[in-house]
Design a protein around this motif. Structure first.
Motif, PDB file in Angstrom:
ATOM      1  N   VAL A  38      14.344   5.164  -1.753  1.00  0.00           N
ATOM      2  CA  VAL A  38      14.638   4.228  -1.102  1.00  0.00           C
ATOM      3  C   VAL A  38      13.472   2.771  -2.331  1.00  0.00           C
ATOM      4  N   ASN A  39      13.999   1.532  -2.010  1.00  0.00           N
ATOM      5  CA  ASN A  39      13.406   0.924  -2.861  1.00  0.00           C
ATOM      6  C   ASN A  39      12.676  -0.459  -1.382  1.00  0.00           C
ATOM      7  N   ALA A  40      11.188  -0.285  -1.744  1.00  0.00           N
ATOM      8  CA  ALA A  40      10.484  -1.450  -1.157  1.00  0.00           C
ATOM      9  C   ALA A  40      10.798  -2.416  -1.930  1.00  0.00           C
ATOM     10  N   MET A  41      11.061  -2.938  -3.304  1.00  0.00           N
ATOM     11  CA  MET A  41      10.787  -3.891  -3.942  1.00  0.00           C
ATOM     12  C   MET A  41       9.471  -4.715  -4.411  1.00  0.00           C
ATOM     13  N   SER A  42       8.546  -4.517  -3.748  1.00  0.00           N
ATOM     14  CA  SER A  42       7.482  -4.879  -3.883  1.00  0.00           C
ATOM     15  C   SER A  42       6.000  -4.116  -3.248  1.00  0.00           C
ATOM     16  N   GLU A  43       5.020  -4.494  -3.831  1.00  0.00           N
ATOM     17  CA  GLU A  43       3.916  -3.574  -2.935  1.00  0.00           C
ATOM     18  C   GLU A  43       3.686  -3.898  -1.626  1.00  0.00           C
ATOM     19  N   PRO A  44       3.820  -2.681   0.049  1.00  0.00           N
ATOM     20  CA  PRO A  44       3.017  -3.464   0.756  1.00  0.00           C
ATOM     21  C   PRO A  44       1.763  -3.852   0.800  1.00  0.00           C
ATOM     22  N   PRO A  45       2.024  -5.297   1.211  1.00  0.00           N
ATOM     23  CA  PRO A  45       0.481  -6.162   1.410  1.00  0.00           C
ATOM     24  C   PRO A  45      -0.760  -5.786   1.945  1.00  0.00           C
ATOM     25  N   SER A  46       0.030  -4.699   3.002  1.00  0.00           N
ATOM     26  CA  SER A  46      -1.228  -3.994   4.003  1.00  0.00           C
ATOM     27  C   SER A  46      -0.342  -3.295   4.740  1.00  0.00           C
ATOM     28  N   MET A  47      -1.051  -2.246   4.943  1.00  0.00           N
ATOM     29  CA  MET A  47      -1.042  -0.513   5.865  1.00  0.00           C
ATOM     30  C   MET A  47      -1.875  -0.839   6.838  1.00  0.00           C
ATOM     31  N   ASP A  48      -2.499  -1.555   7.335  1.00  0.00           N
ATOM     32  CA  ASP A  48      -2.968  -1.634   8.459  1.00  0.00           C
ATOM     33  C   ASP A  48      -2.125  -2.667   9.480  1.00  0.00           C
ATOM     34  N   PRO A  49      -1.814  -1.514  10.625  1.00  0.00           N
ATOM     35  CA  PRO A  49      -1.216  -2.565  11.473  1.00  0.00           C
ATOM     36  C   PRO A  49      -1.915  -3.795  12.419  1.00  0.00           C
ATOM     37  N   ALA A  50      -2.731  -4.301  12.190  1.00  0.00           N
ATOM     38  CA  ALA A  50      -3.430  -5.358  12.681  1.00  0.00           C
ATOM     39  C   ALA A  50      -3.576  -6.770  11.672  1.00  0.00           C
ATOM     40  N   LEU A  51      -2.976  -6.377  10.248  1.00  0.00           N
ATOM     41  CA  LEU A  51      -3.071  -7.311   9.680  1.00  0.00           C
ATOM     42  C   LEU A  51      -1.650  -7.101   8.969  1.00  0.00           C
ATOM     43  N   ALA A  52      -0.759  -6.740   8.911  1.00  0.00           N
ATOM     44  CA  ALA A  52       0.679  -5.888   8.691  1.00  0.00           C
ATOM     45  C   ALA A  52       1.465  -7.537   9.050  1.00  0.00           C
ATOM     46  N   THR A  53       2.105  -8.051   7.813  1.00  0.00           N
ATOM     47  CA  THR A  53       2.811  -9.397   8.422  1.00  0.00           C
ATOM     48  C   THR A  53       4.033  -9.839   7.906  1.00  0.00           C
ATOM     49  N   ASP A  54       4.620  -8.619   7.493  1.00  0.00           N
ATOM     50  CA  ASP A  54       5.415  -8.794   6.438  1.00  0.00           C
ATOM     51  C   ASP A  54       6.543  -7.582   6.920  1.00  0.00           C
ATOM     52  N   THR A  55       8.484  -7.755   5.894  1.00  0.00           N
ATOM     53  CA  THR A  55       8.975  -6.731   6.525  1.00  0.00           C
ATOM     54  C   THR A  55       8.306  -5.713   5.752  1.00  0.00           C
ATOM     55  N   THR A  56       8.313  -5.958   4.625  1.00  0.00           N
ATOM     56  CA  THR A  56       8.095  -4.379   3.395  1.00  0.00           C
ATOM     57  C   THR A  56       6.834  -3.450   3.999  1.00  0.00           C
ATOM     58  N   SER A  57       5.297  -4.334   4.672  1.00  0.00           N
ATOM     59  CA  SER A  57       4.774  -3.674   5.242  1.00  0.00           C
ATOM     60  C   SER A  57       4.940  -2.731   6.703  1.00  0.00           C
ATOM     61  N   GLY A  58       6.019  -3.357   7.215  1.00  0.00           N
ATOM     62  CA  GLY A  58       6.652  -3.095   8.458  1.00  0.00           C
ATOM     63  C   GLY A  58       6.728  -2.046   8.247  1.00  0.00           C
ATOM     64  N   TRP A  59       8.080  -1.824   7.467  1.00  0.00           N
ATOM     65  CA  TRP A  59       9.084  -0.809   7.081  1.00  0.00           C
ATOM     66  C   TRP A  59       7.857   0.290   6.922  1.00  0.00           C
ATOM     67  N   VAL A  60       7.327   0.717   6.328  1.00  0.00           N
ATOM     68  CA  VAL A  60       6.442   2.089   6.221  1.00  0.00           C
ATOM     69  C   VAL A  60       5.627   1.599   7.269  1.00  0.00           C
ATOM     70  N   LEU A  61       4.802   1.270   7.697  1.00  0.00           N
ATOM     71  CA  LEU A  61       4.520   1.049   8.594  1.00  0.00           C
ATOM     72  C   LEU A  61       4.924   2.371  10.067  1.00  0.00           C
ATOM     73  N   ASP A  62       6.429   1.524  10.501  1.00  0.00           N
ATOM     74  CA  ASP A  62       6.867   2.208  11.110  1.00  0.00           C
ATOM     75  C   ASP A  62       7.818   3.465  10.961  1.00  0.00           C
ATOM     76  N   HIS A  63       7.318   4.083  10.260  1.00  0.00           N
ATOM     77  CA  HIS A  63       7.630   5.800   9.903  1.00  0.00           C
ATOM     78  C   HIS A  63       5.800   6.190   9.396  1.00  0.00           C
ATOM     79  N   LEU A  64       5.191   5.442   9.678  1.00  0.00           N
ATOM     80  CA  LEU A  64       3.403   6.265   9.679  1.00  0.00           C
ATOM     81  C   LEU A  64       2.962   6.920  10.995  1.00  0.00           C
ATOM     82  N   PHE A  65       3.313   4.971  11.855  1.00  0.00           N
ATOM     83  CA  PHE A  65       2.625   4.435  13.472  1.00  0.00           C
ATOM     84  C   PHE A  65       3.405   5.044  14.236  1.00  0.00           C
ATOM     85  N   GLU A  66       3.187   5.115  15.377  1.00  0.00           N
ATOM     86  CA  GLU A  66       3.484   5.101  16.704  1.00  0.00           C
ATOM     87  C   GLU A  66       2.922   5.006  18.025  1.00  0.00           C
ATOM     88  N   GLY A  67       3.642   3.800  18.744  1.00  0.00           N
ATOM     89  CA  GLY A  67       3.123   2.855  19.946  1.00  0.00           C
ATOM     90  C   GLY A  67       3.215   3.992  21.061  1.00  0.00           C
TER      91      GLY A  67
END
Length: 532
Positions: A38-67
């Motif tokens: 798939v296409n993220a369109m841009s580099e995810p700004p952060s892969m740290d759940p505490a620092l991510a603020t955008d939907t691109t980073s969130g898209w990857v985080l939602d597959h890598l992590f779980e609460g």
């Protein structure tokens, strides 16, 4: 005449139509392999759940992590790492018993990881822009603002398997909130052992269905299914690759040639021709596309100028002639889709203003007299690099010139740089979108709280903040919505931003795939996807 001019603008910006033959899919040469690109369109700004603020980073985080909770394949909230949940009689204390599960490095996931992660979000030194989502927890706001000790925060690991969370007041949507990435745990020993732990694929330790196996910055990112994931049997997709291609024409061609299995945000120029194809899909998206005004920079220091700009663009033309993807013109901030005791929240409030070009010109003249301006100060509109954002900005630029007599210059920056620039307040007028982390007016309206790090306009209104704070302590749903309506009234009276439209999402997805989940407030969930 107005419609004709905008149509001519579109003719000048149109790109040659691309061949409409469907591709076989990026993993078409690997029969039987459960892989998707798939296409993220841009580099995810952060892969740290505490620092991510955008939907691109969130898209990857939602597959890598779980609460403690997650969304299932039906879009419903269900327990994830929470094996059992006990709630006190007054609904303010939650005691969670954790499942037996482990991190991608083999460490057991403990309640201590949750306590550490959440208090790390709240620690002022972390600088988390999303810390305010935890203010429902007792002592959290005071600690985050430097007014109270960490010991008073109501997050306690009773033992390795038991996490106790104390709330300020009963919070009916707490399970939805706990499924959001800011509440994901992190591995304490990993984070404390390497300050750059989330910067590369070989240092990231995750706890979700996948682990990261490759990250070629500004190019592509790959994750693969974890055999040690506690719910491994429910995960169909074995490998997910995100390309990072920002040019809409290029990623559309990549989809057509089979290099990508899914794209979202189609090039504007192909939407009308793709709407009849079997792989085209439009879904609701709970958010608002807008332009923020920096109220500390002229001419947007004057409320009349802000209102004039909002009244001087033709939203119907933008959604029908430019974006063309099913969006709805926005005359308020909260999108459609919030069910309340008295009906849809947006429909109850109605439209806060009308497009009125003559009135807008009058407001500009009044503002010039009030401020002593012989001419309106020059205006620059900033947007993050994207073909679609560019075309909308160009349309708005032309509308403001024709309907208001104001010349606006355009400036664009790459996403990560753009976020930093706007965070520092180095703009007059800037594009932004905001998606609710759950479907309710609160996560939308919280954007413009005076102390919200996401509010980049410098607008602060004590009445607005007070109304939202009061709404969080009210259990009667009708009363709560009444307070949130009043808050939106205050926001739309001062107009520190100009709403453009309420989002929808458009996709092209290869017919080789089934089971992809399209949430109303996230990018697609690919965990349950299956290649036929």
């Amino acid at each position: 005449m107005k419609k004709l001019i905008y149509s001519l603008i579109m003719v000048l910006t149109v790109v040659p139509f691309l061949a409409a033959c469907g591709g076989e899919g990026a993993s078409g040469d690997g029969e039987g392999k459960q892989e998707i690109t798939v296409n993220a369109m841009s580099e995810p700004p952060s892969m740290d759940p505490a620092l991510a603020t955008d939907t691109t980073s969130g898209w990857v985080l939602d597959h890598l992590f779980e609460g403690l909770y997650r969304k299932n394949k039906n879009g419903e909230i269900e327990p994830a790492l929470a094996e059992k949940t006990e709630v006190s009689e007054d609904n303010t204390t939650y005691t969670f018993t954790l499942k037996d599960a482990e991190w991608s490095n083999g460490d057991p996931i403990t309640a201590g990881d949750f306590e550490y992660a959440w208090k790390r979000v709240l620690n002022p030194e972390t600088g988390s822009s999303f810390a305010f989502y935890m203010y429902y927890i007792s002592g959290a706001e005071a600690y985050n603002k430097g007014d109270g000790p960490v010991e008073d925060v109501g997050i306690t690991a009773v033992d390795d398997k038991t996490l106790k969370v104390e709330l300020n007041a009963p919070t009916g949507f707490i399970e939805k909130l706990l499924s959001f990435w800011t509440f994901y745990p992190v591995n304490q020993s990993v984070v404390e052992g390497d300050e750059n732990w989330s910067a590369e694929a070989d240092s990231i330790v995750s706890n979700g269905a996948y682990e990261m196996t490759s990250w070629k910055h500004d190019n592509e990112l790959t994750i693969e299914k974890r055999a040690s994931y506690w719910d491994e049997d429910s995960i169909n997709m074995e490998k997910i690759t995100w390309k990072m291609v920002n040019d809409a024409t290029t990623y559309y061609q990549m989809y057509k040639s089979g290099e990508l299995d899914m794209i979202h945000t189609l090039p504007i120029d192909v939407i009308s021709s793709e709407k009849e194809s079997d792989d085209f899909k439009i879904t609701p998206y709970f958010g608002t596309y807008m332009y923020m005004f920096n109220v500390d920079k002229e001419p947007f220091t004057n409320e009349k100028v802000r209102k004039a700009f909002a009244m001087a663009i033709d939203r119907e033309s933008i959604t029908e002639d430019i974006s063309q993807a099913g969006e709805t013109p926005a005359y308020g901030f909260v999108p459609e889709g919030v069910d309340t005791p008295n009906g849809d929240f947006r429909e109850q409030s109605g439209e806060y203003f009308e497009e009125d070009f003559d009135k807008a010109k009058q407001l500009i003249e009044e503002a010039k007299k009030e401020e002593g301006w012989s001419e309106l100060p020059s205006v620059e509109l900033m947007y993050n690099t994207s073909d679609n954002h560019k075309k909308i900005a160009e349309g708005v630029q032309e509308m403001l010139k024709q309907n208001l007599g104001v010349n606006v210059t355009l400036n664009n920056q790459e996403w990560k740089t753009y976020l930093d620039t706007t965070k520092q307040g180095n703009f007059q007028m800037a594009r932004m979108g905001w998606i609710g982390v759950y479907v309710d007016p609160t996560p939308i309206l919280e954007y413009y709280l005076g102390d919200s790090p996401n509010n980049r306009t410098n607008w602060v209104n004590e009445e607005y903040d007070s109304l939202i704070a009061e709404s969080k302590m009210v259990q009667d749903e009708e009363k709560r919505m009444e307070l949130l309506h009043k808050a939106e009234d205050v926001l739309m009276e001062d107009m520190p931003f100009m709403p453009v439209y309420h989002y929808s999402q458009n996709f092209l997805t290869s017919e080789a795939y089934k089971g992809i989940v399209y949430p109303v407030n996230r990018y697609p969930d690919l965990r349950y996807a299956e290649k036929k």
